[in-house]
Design a protein around this motif. Sequence first.
Motif, short mmCIF file in Angstrom:
data_model
loop_
_atom_site.label_atom_id
_atom_site.label_comp_id
_atom_site.label_asym_id
_atom_site.label_seq_id
_atom_site.Cartn_x
_atom_site.Cartn_y
_atom_site.Cartn_z
N UNK A 228 0.83 -1.20 0.00
CA UNK A 228 0.00 0.00 0.00
C UNK A 228 0.87 1.26 0.00
N UNK A 229 1.88 1.31 0.90
CA UNK A 229 2.72 2.50 0.98
C UNK A 229 3.58 2.67 -0.25
N UNK A 230 4.04 1.55 -0.84
CA UNK A 230 4.80 1.65 -2.08
C UNK A 230 3.94 2.22 -3.20
N UNK A 231 2.67 1.78 -3.26
CA UNK A 231 1.77 2.30 -4.29
C UNK A 231 1.49 3.78 -4.09
N UNK A 232 1.27 4.20 -2.85
CA UNK A 232 1.00 5.61 -2.57
C UNK A 232 2.22 6.47 -2.90
N UNK A 233 3.41 5.99 -2.53
CA UNK A 233 4.63 6.75 -2.79
C UNK A 233 4.88 6.87 -4.30
N UNK A 234 4.68 5.76 -5.03
CA UNK A 234 4.88 5.81 -6.48
C UNK A 234 3.87 6.73 -7.15
N UNK A 235 2.62 6.67 -6.69
CA UNK A 235 1.58 7.52 -7.28
C UNK A 235 1.86 9.00 -7.00
N UNK B 109 17.28 7.24 -4.73
CA UNK B 109 17.10 8.57 -4.14
C UNK B 109 16.21 8.54 -2.91
N UNK B 110 15.11 7.80 -2.97
CA UNK B 110 14.24 7.68 -1.80
C UNK B 110 14.96 7.00 -0.65
N UNK B 111 15.74 5.97 -0.95
CA UNK B 111 16.45 5.28 0.13
C UNK B 111 17.44 6.21 0.83
N UNK C 148 8.68 -0.12 -4.30
CA UNK C 148 8.32 1.05 -5.10
C UNK C 148 9.03 1.02 -6.46
N UNK C 149 10.17 0.36 -6.54
CA UNK C 149 10.86 0.23 -7.83
C UNK C 149 9.96 -0.44 -8.86
N UNK C 150 9.27 -1.52 -8.44
CA UNK C 150 8.42 -2.25 -9.38
C UNK C 150 7.16 -1.46 -9.73
N UNK D 45 -2.40 13.10 -0.43
CA UNK D 45 -0.94 13.25 -0.40
C UNK D 45 -0.56 14.72 -0.28
N UNK D 46 -1.22 15.58 -1.08
CA UNK D 46 -0.94 17.01 -1.00
C UNK D 46 -1.27 17.56 0.39
N UNK D 47 -2.39 17.07 0.97
CA UNK D 47 -2.77 17.53 2.30
C UNK D 47 -1.77 17.12 3.36
N UNK D 48 -1.30 15.87 3.29
CA UNK D 48 -0.34 15.37 4.27
C UNK D 48 0.98 16.12 4.16
#
Length: 360
Positions: free
Chosen positions: A32-39, A66-68, A168-170, A209-212
Amino acid sequence: MFNNDRLLVQILLLALLGACLWVLAPFVSALFWAAVLAFASWPLMRLLSGALKGRESAAAGLLTVGWMVLVALPLAWLVSNLADHVRDATELVKNVQVEGLPAPPEWLIEVPLVGERLVRVWNSIDAQGAAFFAGLKPYMGQAGNWILARTAQVGGGMVELVLSLVLVFFFYRDGPRMAQFVERGLERLIGERAEHYLELVAGTVQRVVNGVIGTAAAQALLALIGFWIAGVPGALVLGIVTFALSLIPMGPPLVWAPATAWLAWHGDYGYAVFLGIWGMFVISGVDNVLKPYLISRGGNLPLVVVLLGVFGGILAFGFMGLFLGPTLLAVAYSLISDWIGQPQPSQPAAAARDTEDRPS
């Protein structure tokens, strides 16, 4: 016989789907977090992919690295500083046990109604320091168990975060194909409205995401102002840490509360009171106002629906509910609005249709 075979195939497909969900259940949160971060960072992926002439795997790898780096370095710095603060807190408790509390501040007796009583309590604790700490021992054990449990949760969260950064790479590399797969599946389920609901979900997640991030930036800026006014050393670094911890519930108090205690211990009681009030009502209070506003801005959702989605989602699903709650309510609100907005056939037309369908 054909219907029985078809039913058997459907049952087998459902069993297969259930087995797949069972296998993926331990990784749901990381996925879930990987999908949110990628989106949320997909515009960066498009920009970098264009700069690399369409080499999506290379762009995905660079963004993941870069994220790591962005996450690993602050975490390492934070863990080392927390270890130092734990040692300082232990030394502080030992010094208080041996030397007692310092003299009560002058402003304490001037507190209306309860000032004299607070001074007496302060002097009583100072005079009975050993007995006081002996009475606190059972509670200190409970506090230690609570801290140990929270530490285990933080450790599990870090492992989950590392797994999310790998996954998130995938999502970067295969994002368009995944989106096309989901869209085709929804088209089979709900027909031509699939694209509308995909846009609704995407818009809701983007606003969340913008709100957070917007709220975290505002809290970091307000914290920086408060630390600078109070004269706390390392105000800029503490502001950056506030931004990182603002992404989790009840994160900012982990920064401004120790800073307030540090000011009080060094005798800056006025600034300590200021920073405590500023942290409680300004730094932490802005989260309850700015975040729902930013999430509801630009969408057709009423603010009350967003508020219920944000706070109810957090209560129901934890931090994931910050994204799931508004998204679920947005989809449900849109479905109900579409259903209510559909024109009903007039009674004469419906009666004539029933007459035509009736066998003669």
